[in-house]
Design a protein around this motif. Structure first.
Motif, PDB file in Angstrom:
ATOM      1  N   ALA A 106       0.818  -1.209   0.000  1.00  0.00           N
ATOM      2  CA  ALA A 106       0.000   0.000   0.000  1.00  0.00           C
ATOM      3  C   ALA A 106       0.855   1.263   0.000  1.00  0.00           C
ATOM      4  O   ALA A 106       0.507   2.257  -0.628  1.00  0.00           O
ATOM      5  CB  ALA A 106      -0.928   0.009   1.214  1.00  0.00           C
ATOM      6  N   LEU A 107       2.002   1.202   0.686  1.00  0.00           N
ATOM      7  CA  LEU A 107       2.855   2.387   0.815  1.00  0.00           C
ATOM      8  C   LEU A 107       3.950   2.447  -0.237  1.00  0.00           C
ATOM      9  O   LEU A 107       4.689   3.429  -0.284  1.00  0.00           O
ATOM     10  CB  LEU A 107       3.503   2.421   2.205  1.00  0.00           C
ATOM     11  CG  LEU A 107       2.559   2.482   3.408  1.00  0.00           C
ATOM     12  CD1 LEU A 107       3.356   2.493   4.700  1.00  0.00           C
ATOM     13  CD2 LEU A 107       1.657   3.715   3.330  1.00  0.00           C
TER      14      LEU A 107
ATOM     15  N   ARG B 147      -0.662  11.522   1.451  1.00  0.00           N
ATOM     16  CA  ARG B 147      -1.698  10.978   0.564  1.00  0.00           C
ATOM     17  C   ARG B 147      -1.253  11.168  -0.892  1.00  0.00           C
ATOM     18  O   ARG B 147      -1.816  11.965  -1.638  1.00  0.00           O
ATOM     19  CB  ARG B 147      -3.028  11.679   0.834  1.00  0.00           C
ATOM     20  CG  ARG B 147      -3.548  11.409   2.250  1.00  0.00           C
ATOM     21  CD  ARG B 147      -4.748  12.264   2.587  1.00  0.00           C
ATOM     22  NE  ARG B 147      -5.830  12.099   1.625  1.00  0.00           N
ATOM     23  CZ  ARG B 147      -6.929  12.852   1.602  1.00  0.00           C
ATOM     24  NH1 ARG B 147      -7.067  13.820   2.500  1.00  0.00           N
ATOM     25  NH2 ARG B 147      -7.865  12.645   0.709  1.00  0.00           N
ATOM     26  N   PRO B 148      -0.208  10.439  -1.300  1.00  0.00           N
ATOM     27  CA  PRO B 148       0.382  10.686  -2.624  1.00  0.00           C
ATOM     28  C   PRO B 148      -0.540  10.363  -3.792  1.00  0.00           C
ATOM     29  O   PRO B 148      -0.474  11.038  -4.821  1.00  0.00           O
ATOM     30  CB  PRO B 148       1.630   9.799  -2.627  1.00  0.00           C
ATOM     31  CG  PRO B 148       1.344   8.735  -1.620  1.00  0.00           C
ATOM     32  CD  PRO B 148       0.523   9.404  -0.564  1.00  0.00           C
TER      33      PRO B 148
ATOM     34  N   HIS C 286       3.740  10.626  -7.762  1.00  0.00           N
ATOM     35  CA  HIS C 286       3.644   9.351  -8.493  1.00  0.00           C
ATOM     36  C   HIS C 286       4.688   8.357  -7.976  1.00  0.00           C
ATOM     37  O   HIS C 286       4.395   7.163  -7.848  1.00  0.00           O
ATOM     38  CB  HIS C 286       3.817   9.591  -9.989  1.00  0.00           C
ATOM     39  CG  HIS C 286       2.587  10.101 -10.661  1.00  0.00           C
ATOM     40  ND1 HIS C 286       1.498   9.298 -10.934  1.00  0.00           N
ATOM     41  CD2 HIS C 286       2.247  11.349 -11.111  1.00  0.00           C
ATOM     42  CE1 HIS C 286       0.548  10.016 -11.523  1.00  0.00           C
ATOM     43  NE2 HIS C 286       0.980  11.266 -11.643  1.00  0.00           N
ATOM     44  N   ALA C 287       5.898   8.845  -7.694  1.00  0.00           N
ATOM     45  CA  ALA C 287       6.928   7.946  -7.172  1.00  0.00           C
ATOM     46  C   ALA C 287       6.507   7.367  -5.824  1.00  0.00           C
ATOM     47  O   ALA C 287       6.676   6.170  -5.563  1.00  0.00           O
ATOM     48  CB  ALA C 287       8.259   8.689  -7.040  1.00  0.00           C
ATOM     49  N   ALA C 288       5.941   8.216  -4.965  1.00  0.00           N
ATOM     50  CA  ALA C 288       5.498   7.759  -3.645  1.00  0.00           C
ATOM     51  C   ALA C 288       4.332   6.797  -3.744  1.00  0.00           C
ATOM     52  O   ALA C 288       4.095   5.995  -2.827  1.00  0.00           O
ATOM     53  CB  ALA C 288       5.112   8.955  -2.783  1.00  0.00           C
ATOM     54  N   SER C 289       3.607   6.856  -4.861  1.00  0.00           N
ATOM     55  CA  SER C 289       2.486   5.930  -5.078  1.00  0.00           C
ATOM     56  C   SER C 289       2.939   4.623  -5.703  1.00  0.00           C
ATOM     57  O   SER C 289       2.121   3.748  -5.987  1.00  0.00           O
ATOM     58  CB  SER C 289       1.436   6.590  -5.985  1.00  0.00           C
ATOM     59  OG  SER C 289       0.935   7.772  -5.404  1.00  0.00           O
ATOM     60  N   GLY C 290       4.245   4.487  -5.955  1.00  0.00           N
ATOM     61  CA  GLY C 290       4.773   3.273  -6.565  1.00  0.00           C
ATOM     62  C   GLY C 290       4.778   3.284  -8.072  1.00  0.00           C
ATOM     63  O   GLY C 290       5.181   2.303  -8.698  1.00  0.00           O
TER      64      GLY C 290
END
Length: 418
Positions: free
Chosen positions: A28-29, A320-321, A354-358
């Motif tokens: 999720a993270l 909340r990315p 976007h990077a933090a969202s994977g």
């Protein structure tokens, strides 16, 4: 007890209460499962970004963030604007000093204050207003260091014109000079000189008062809050922004100040206070009187919906990315193509989200386009997000897209890291 030893057990407790496995949380993270395991055991210190994301995903109400970042200091009651105004550099262009050399400035232009003081329809003052608009546009595609000498000269020149102007046009000339000074301060901050930025901002307030506008000094507080924001000083950012929201100020200044306050709250994870400030900003910046101001527009002229863009900015800091990426995708798509500086500012925040969202490859695609712009519009403030992006992407070293992007990232960051 050290931060890792307090944070890890609390993270594990909240994860188990939510019925999540370590693998589910890591997915999720978009964080490595092994890294999170070490954090939970107290063997690895959590970063502020990780704390924000864990807090937001697990609904911890800021508790996890406070274990890493600490509590938000309460803004000082009754703070005085004089307390946050820096001392003047003897080399700065003071209003009285410029008035004293105003005649010489005019002579340098082959003019005489007695026979060429600008009148209401004088083309000279109109020309300087046109020049200001052009320089502001040029600031979107030019190095700030290249613009600063010209901006400083134009500020002095227009102030000299104001000193020799007739009573009917003196006010307009001083107000234009104040906008030159304010923009000079912004370019100084972009060039990495926060001290000069604050001095020019104070100069702008002096010139505006000489022109009969008592409000630009309050916008100067918003500018100062931007300096403290990039320094990571949330408490000062919130205090300064609140000082610039008194009821007697124009709606646009209060709206821009409310946005800055929201960014300060986001830094310490106070989502409720952040969203309240953003709601206030949206109301003030979209009202009928939001643009009822004389002279050039205060603040950004390239972002069509500043409150929406700032919301996307804050959502990233609130952990909340995914929501941030969705909003920033939409708002960045509305930016004009020529506004390179604005596009890099919000574009790197978009890439971060976007990077933090994977979504690593997409983040690298966005960043790759922006890094190509950076030599034309170097920015000390944007570089802070470029550094954050480099740290974020370092978690995905096995990605080919990340490896391909590393040389361009290093080239942009090398001067600041050195």
């Amino acid at each position: 007890m050290s931060t890792p030893l307090r944070f890890g057990p609390e993270l594990r407790r909240l994860r188990l209460e939510a019925g999540l496995s370590l693998k589910a949380l890591s997915t999720a993270l978009a964080y490595d499962k092994g890294h999170l395991s070490k954090v939970e055991r107290g063997g690895r210190s959590p970063s502020p970004d990780l704390a924000r994301r864990c807090d937001a995903f697990l609904g911890a109400g800021g508790e996890l963030q406070r274990l890493v970042i600490g509590p938000e200091p309460a803004p000082a009651d009754g703070a005085d604007t004089a307390d946050v105004r820096p001392s003047r550099d003897p080399g700065a262009v003071g209003r009285r000093a410029v008035l004293a050399v105003g005649t010489g400035t005019l002579i340098d232009l082959s003019l005489s204050p007695s026979d060429r003081a600008p009148s209401a329809d004088d083309p000279l003052l109109t020309s300087f207003r046109t020049q200001f608009d052009q320089l502001r546009m040029l600031g979107q595609s030019t190095s700030p260091a290249a613009l600063l000498p010209l901006l400083a000269t134009q500020t002095k020149t227009v102030t000299g014109l104001a000193a020799g102007a007739t009573a009917t046009t003196r006010s307009a000339a001083f107000l234009l000079a104040s906008r030159f000074a304010e923009f000079t301060g912004w370019m100084a901050q972009e060039a990495g000189d926060s001290g000069a930025a604050l001095q020019w901002t104070g100069e702008a307030a002096d010139l505006a008062r000489a022109g009969g506008d008592p409000h630009l000094g309050s916008y100067g507080l918003v500018r100062r809050a931007l300096v403290t924001l990039y320094d990571g000083d949330a408490a000062s950012t919130i205090t300064l922004a609140r000082l610039a929201q008194s009821g007697g100020l124009p709606p646009r200044i209060r709206g821009l100040a409310a946005q800055r306050e929201a960014q300060g709250h986001a830094l310490v994870g106070d989502e409720r206070a952040c969203l309240r400030s953003l709601d206030r900003a949206r109301t003030l910046l979209t009202g009928d009187s939001a643009h009822d101001e004389a002279g050039p527009t205060i603040g950004t002229t390239h972002v069509s919906d500043p409150a929406a863009m700032t919301t996307g900015w804050c959502l990233y800091d609130l952990g909340r990315p995914k929501a941030a990426a969705e909003l920033l995708d939409r708002e960045c798509g509305r930016l004009p193509s020529h506004a390179l500086r604005t596009r890099t500012r919000y574009g790197f925040r978009r890439s971060l989200a976007h990077a933090a969202s994977g979504e690593v490859e997409h983040a690298c695609t966005i960043a790759g386009e922006l890094l190509g712009m950076m030599p034309a519009v170097p920015s000390a403030t944007v570089n802070s997000d470029v550094r954050r992006l480099a740290r974020e992407l370092s978690r995905f070293r096995s990605s080919r897209a990340v490896r391909d992007l590393q040389p361009a990232l290093a080239q942009v960051l090398a001067p600041t890291q050195g």
